[in-house]
Scaffold this motif. Structure first.
Motif, PDB file in Angstrom:
ATOM      1  N   GLU A 104       0.838  -1.204   0.000  1.00 33.64           N
ATOM      2  CA  GLU A 104       0.000   0.000   0.000  1.00 33.64           C
ATOM      3  C   GLU A 104       0.872   1.253   0.000  1.00 33.64           C
ATOM      4  O   GLU A 104       0.625   2.206  -0.727  1.00 33.64           O
ATOM      5  CB  GLU A 104      -0.892   0.025   1.251  1.00 33.64           C
ATOM      6  N   MET A 105       1.905   1.197   0.836  1.00 32.85           N
ATOM      7  CA  MET A 105       2.786   2.344   0.992  1.00 32.85           C
ATOM      8  C   MET A 105       3.469   2.677  -0.332  1.00 32.85           C
ATOM      9  O   MET A 105       3.545   3.841  -0.719  1.00 32.85           O
ATOM     10  CB  MET A 105       3.830   2.020   2.058  1.00 32.85           C
ATOM     11  N   ALA A 106       3.921   1.641  -1.007  1.00 32.96           N
ATOM     12  CA  ALA A 106       4.658   1.855  -2.259  1.00 32.96           C
ATOM     13  C   ALA A 106       3.776   2.518  -3.310  1.00 32.96           C
ATOM     14  O   ALA A 106       4.256   3.239  -4.173  1.00 32.96           O
ATOM     15  CB  ALA A 106       5.191   0.527  -2.785  1.00 32.96           C
ATOM     16  N   HIS A 107       2.458   2.267  -3.235  1.00 30.99           N
ATOM     17  CA  HIS A 107       1.576   2.829  -4.251  1.00 30.99           C
ATOM     18  C   HIS A 107       1.109   4.230  -3.909  1.00 30.99           C
ATOM     19  O   HIS A 107       0.362   4.836  -4.649  1.00 30.99           O
ATOM     20  CB  HIS A 107       0.381   1.899  -4.492  1.00 30.99           C
ATOM     21  N   GLN A 108       1.535   4.721  -2.760  1.00 29.56           N
ATOM     22  CA  GLN A 108       1.153   6.088  -2.420  1.00 29.56           C
ATOM     23  C   GLN A 108       2.322   7.054  -2.541  1.00 29.56           C
ATOM     24  O   GLN A 108       2.176   8.237  -2.307  1.00 29.56           O
ATOM     25  CB  GLN A 108       0.613   6.125  -0.993  1.00 29.56           C
TER      26      GLN A 108
ATOM     27  N   MET B  61      17.360  -6.296   0.372  1.00 29.00           N
ATOM     28  CA  MET B  61      16.029  -5.936   0.873  1.00 29.00           C
ATOM     29  C   MET B  61      15.974  -4.450   1.229  1.00 29.00           C
ATOM     30  O   MET B  61      14.983  -3.781   0.970  1.00 29.00           O
ATOM     31  CB  MET B  61      15.673  -6.774   2.097  1.00 29.00           C
ATOM     32  N   LEU B  62      17.052  -3.969   1.816  1.00 28.82           N
ATOM     33  CA  LEU B  62      17.084  -2.559   2.202  1.00 28.82           C
ATOM     34  C   LEU B  62      17.070  -1.675   0.959  1.00 28.82           C
ATOM     35  O   LEU B  62      16.396  -0.642   0.918  1.00 28.82           O
ATOM     36  CB  LEU B  62      18.330  -2.268   3.049  1.00 28.82           C
ATOM     37  N   ALA B  63      17.778  -2.119  -0.077  1.00 28.44           N
ATOM     38  CA  ALA B  63      17.780  -1.356  -1.326  1.00 28.44           C
ATOM     39  C   ALA B  63      16.401  -1.391  -1.974  1.00 28.44           C
ATOM     40  O   ALA B  63      15.975  -0.431  -2.616  1.00 28.44           O
ATOM     41  CB  ALA B  63      18.833  -1.915  -2.281  1.00 28.44           C
ATOM     42  N   CYS B  64      15.685  -2.493  -1.789  1.00 29.26           N
ATOM     43  CA  CYS B  64      14.341  -2.617  -2.374  1.00 29.26           C
ATOM     44  C   CYS B  64      13.303  -1.826  -1.581  1.00 29.26           C
ATOM     45  O   CYS B  64      12.416  -1.208  -2.153  1.00 29.26           O
ATOM     46  CB  CYS B  64      13.910  -4.077  -2.388  1.00 29.26           C
ATOM     47  N   PHE B  65      13.376  -1.899  -0.264  1.00 33.39           N
ATOM     48  CA  PHE B  65      12.297  -1.336   0.552  1.00 33.39           C
ATOM     49  C   PHE B  65      12.797  -0.361   1.603  1.00 33.39           C
ATOM     50  O   PHE B  65      12.511  -0.519   2.792  1.00 33.39           O
ATOM     51  CB  PHE B  65      11.509  -2.465   1.229  1.00 33.39           C
ATOM     52  N   PRO B  66      13.553   0.644   1.170  1.00 39.41           N
ATOM     53  CA  PRO B  66      14.042   1.588   2.177  1.00 39.41           C
ATOM     54  C   PRO B  66      12.899   2.360   2.817  1.00 39.41           C
ATOM     55  O   PRO B  66      13.055   2.897   3.902  1.00 39.41           O
ATOM     56  CB  PRO B  66      14.963   2.513   1.381  1.00 39.41           C
ATOM     57  N   ASP B  67      11.740   2.419   2.145  1.00 41.87           N
ATOM     58  CA  ASP B  67      10.641   3.190   2.735  1.00 41.87           C
ATOM     59  C   ASP B  67      10.099   2.541   3.998  1.00 41.87           C
ATOM     60  O   ASP B  67       9.403   3.184   4.774  1.00 41.87           O
ATOM     61  CB  ASP B  67       9.508   3.491   1.751  1.00 41.87           C
ATOM     62  N   ALA B  68      10.458   1.261   4.229  1.00 35.55           N
ATOM     63  CA  ALA B  68      10.085   0.635   5.495  1.00 35.55           C
ATOM     64  C   ALA B  68      10.773   1.345   6.655  1.00 35.55           C
ATOM     65  O   ALA B  68      10.337   1.262   7.789  1.00 35.55           O
ATOM     66  CB  ALA B  68      10.457  -0.845   5.483  1.00 35.55           C
ATOM     67  N   PHE B  69      11.874   2.040   6.346  1.00 35.81           N
ATOM     68  CA  PHE B  69      12.582   2.807   7.376  1.00 35.81           C
ATOM     69  C   PHE B  69      12.426   4.306   7.170  1.00 35.81           C
ATOM     70  O   PHE B  69      13.194   5.086   7.697  1.00 35.81           O
ATOM     71  CB  PHE B  69      14.068   2.451   7.372  1.00 35.81           C
ATOM     72  N   GLY B  70      11.465   4.673   6.331  1.00 34.30           N
ATOM     73  CA  GLY B  70      11.196   6.084   6.137  1.00 34.30           C
ATOM     74  C   GLY B  70      12.079   6.756   5.106  1.00 34.30           C
ATOM     75  O   GLY B  70      12.069   7.967   4.981  1.00 34.30           O
ATOM     76  N   ILE B  71      12.857   5.971   4.356  1.00 37.56           N
ATOM     77  CA  ILE B  71      13.695   6.565   3.309  1.00 37.56           C
ATOM     78  C   ILE B  71      12.966   6.396   1.972  1.00 37.56           C
ATOM     79  O   ILE B  71      12.668   5.265   1.581  1.00 37.56           O
ATOM     80  CB  ILE B  71      15.061   5.853   3.225  1.00 37.56           C
ATOM     81  N   PRO B  72      12.637   7.500   1.289  1.00 39.47           N
ATOM     82  CA  PRO B  72      11.894   7.343   0.045  1.00 39.47           C
ATOM     83  C   PRO B  72      12.729   6.661  -1.036  1.00 39.47           C
ATOM     84  O   PRO B  72      13.938   6.854  -1.113  1.00 39.47           O
ATOM     85  CB  PRO B  72      11.565   8.784  -0.354  1.00 39.47           C
ATOM     86  N   SER B  73      12.072   5.861  -1.841  1.00 39.10           N
ATOM     87  CA  SER B  73      12.772   5.137  -2.897  1.00 39.10           C
ATOM     88  C   SER B  73      12.152   5.463  -4.244  1.00 39.10           C
ATOM     89  O   SER B  73      10.932   5.512  -4.365  1.00 39.10           O
ATOM     90  CB  SER B  73      12.660   3.641  -2.649  1.00 39.10           C
TER      91      SER B  73
END
Lengths: 321, 113
Positions: A104-108, B61-73
């Motif tokens: 969800e987050m990625a799509h926003q 994984m970190l390179a793929c989903f940095p937004d899990a830690f608040g870093i926009p990708s």
């Protein structure tokens, strides 16, 4: 002229007018043309007084012209749904919530809109065999330029991800002792397959945009628009894209010499400053001026479109390869 | 064992018994050596490789989903479609990210203090 022609520029300068006029010009010259609008406001429908969808549809009254409107928001929603469907098949219910949140987050993110648009661009360019010319009316967000830089940018990213993934999977294969099944294997790894698919998409987009696409910028004769255009040219150049020309729109019509009222004086003054801007464009900008179109009394549609098309000094014949 | 078969010649029998004993002793030593080799050399080596693989995967994984830690990708839109296939990795990644006290602690694992 190259097969893919893009019209870009600041919001409200008249990209839709110019791109529609050029598409009509091509079609009337017997070139099978597709007009693609990415403007969420969808002014193409207004220009032709006909509503278009995501699928190309013939434009009424023109024999060689089809048009379509891309809606990035629908595209983002579909991508979201598709990813969630894949998740339903793959993921155990215990993990669904955790992963769902991430999806969800990625799509926003702000980039989602552009990425979706970019995907559709690639689709359209890939499946444009039925047309000799595809004219893109790009949306007025500043995103257009970023969009065109995406292949370069994303390509690097994907390459790095692919490399990382391959390294770690290779290590997992080595770490499997004796007859143990490795935790991950290179063969049939869905992640590597998907990343490679994306990489191919991006490199296709890159070569197509660089070798098969021409760009025109629509300019209004005012300071702001000129500066914006200057920046845009620099950026497009730095992406290795071919800026073929500048189309000036909304020039003020000159009053007859015998008029001397307040309105006429105003217009004369304006024409004078605009002429300076035009000289600036001619002298200091490298792409040539391909059109200088005057402001119309009403929205450009129907008959006006043919008039504007006649003023566009851009050739329509497809490149012979 | 061999004693019954070769009972007519005590000497041979004694010899064979000795041979059998040597044989079984050698087997024992070999087993111990294999065990020691596995425990001291090959297993830690594979463990190291596997840990390195996990570390690399964490980086991926970190390179793929940095937004899990608040870093926009810039590409989270594209990496999101990988998520359904990264279930195990995602779980393990989160766990490792939470568990890992420090890099020293993670790397120190291999010495089994």
């Amino acid at each position: 002229m190259r097969k893919f022609v893009f019209f870009g520029g600041k919001g409200g300068v008249g990209k839709t007018t110019m791109s529609s006029a050029y598409a009509v010009k091509c079609a009337r010259d017997g070139v099978r043309t597709l007009l693609v609008s990415t403007d969420p406001a969808h002014s193409t429908s207004d220009v032709f007084d006909q509503s278009f969808t995501d699928e190309p549809a013939a434009v009424a009254g023109e024999s060689n012209l089809a048009a379509m409107e891309i809606d990035p928001e629908t595209e983002v929603r579909e991508h979201l749904m598709e990813t969630k469907r894949a998740m339903g098949d793959q993921v155990s219910p215990a993990m669904v919530n955790e992963i769902d949140r991430q999806i969800e987050m990625a799509h926003q993110t702000p980039g989602a809109y552009e990425s979706a648009l970019f995907d559709r661009f690639i689709d359209v360019m890939r499946s444009a065999d039925d047309y000799d010319r595809v004219v893109f009316d790009t949306s007025p967000t500043g995103g257009t330029l970023r969009l065109l830089s995406l292949p370069e940018y994303l390509d690097g990213w994907i390459q790095r991800l692919l490399h990382k993934r391959k390294e770690s999977v290779k290590l997992f294969e080595r770490a499997a002792i004796g007859n143990n099944e490795p935790r991950r294997m290179v063969d049939g790894d869905p992640i590597i397959a998907r990343l490679e698919q994306r990489r191919d998409d991006f490199s296709f987009a890159k070569t197509t945009l660089q070798d098969d696409a021409a760009f025109f910028l629509v300019v209004n004769p005012d300071e702001l628009s000129l500066r914006e255009t200057e920046r845009a040219i620099d950026q497009l150049d730095s992406y290795g894209l071919d800026v073929r020309g500048l189309a000036v729109n909304r020039l003020t019509p000159e009053p007859d010499p015998d008029e001397s009222g307040r309105g006429a004086t105003f217009l004369r003054e304006r024409v004078k400053t605009e002429r300076e801007r035009l000289d600036d464009l001619r002298e200091n900008f490298s792409p040539p001026l391909v059109a200088a179109v005057e402001t119309r009394v009403a929205e450009v549609k129907g008959d006006f479109l043919g008039e504007v098309a006649a003023e566009l000094d851009v050739d329509t014949a497809p490149d012979t390869q | 064992m061999n004693d019954t078969l070769l009972s007519d010649s005590g000497r041979v029998c004694k010899l064979m018994t000795l041979a059998a004993r040597i044989e079984s002793f050698r087997e024992l030593v070999e087993e111990w050596l294999r065990g020691l080799y596995h425990g001291m050399i090959s297993h830690p080596a594979y463990e190291k490789i596997e840990q390195q693989a996990e570390d690399d995967e964490d980086a991926f994984m970190l390179a793929c989903f940095p937004d899990a830690f608040g870093i926009p990708s810039p590409i989270s839109y594209y990496t999101a479609e990988l998520l359904p296939y990264l279930e195990d990795e995602f779980e393990a990644w989160e766990r490792r990210m939470w568990d890992r006290g420090s890099l020293l602690e993670r790397k120190g694992h291999q010495y089994h203090f």
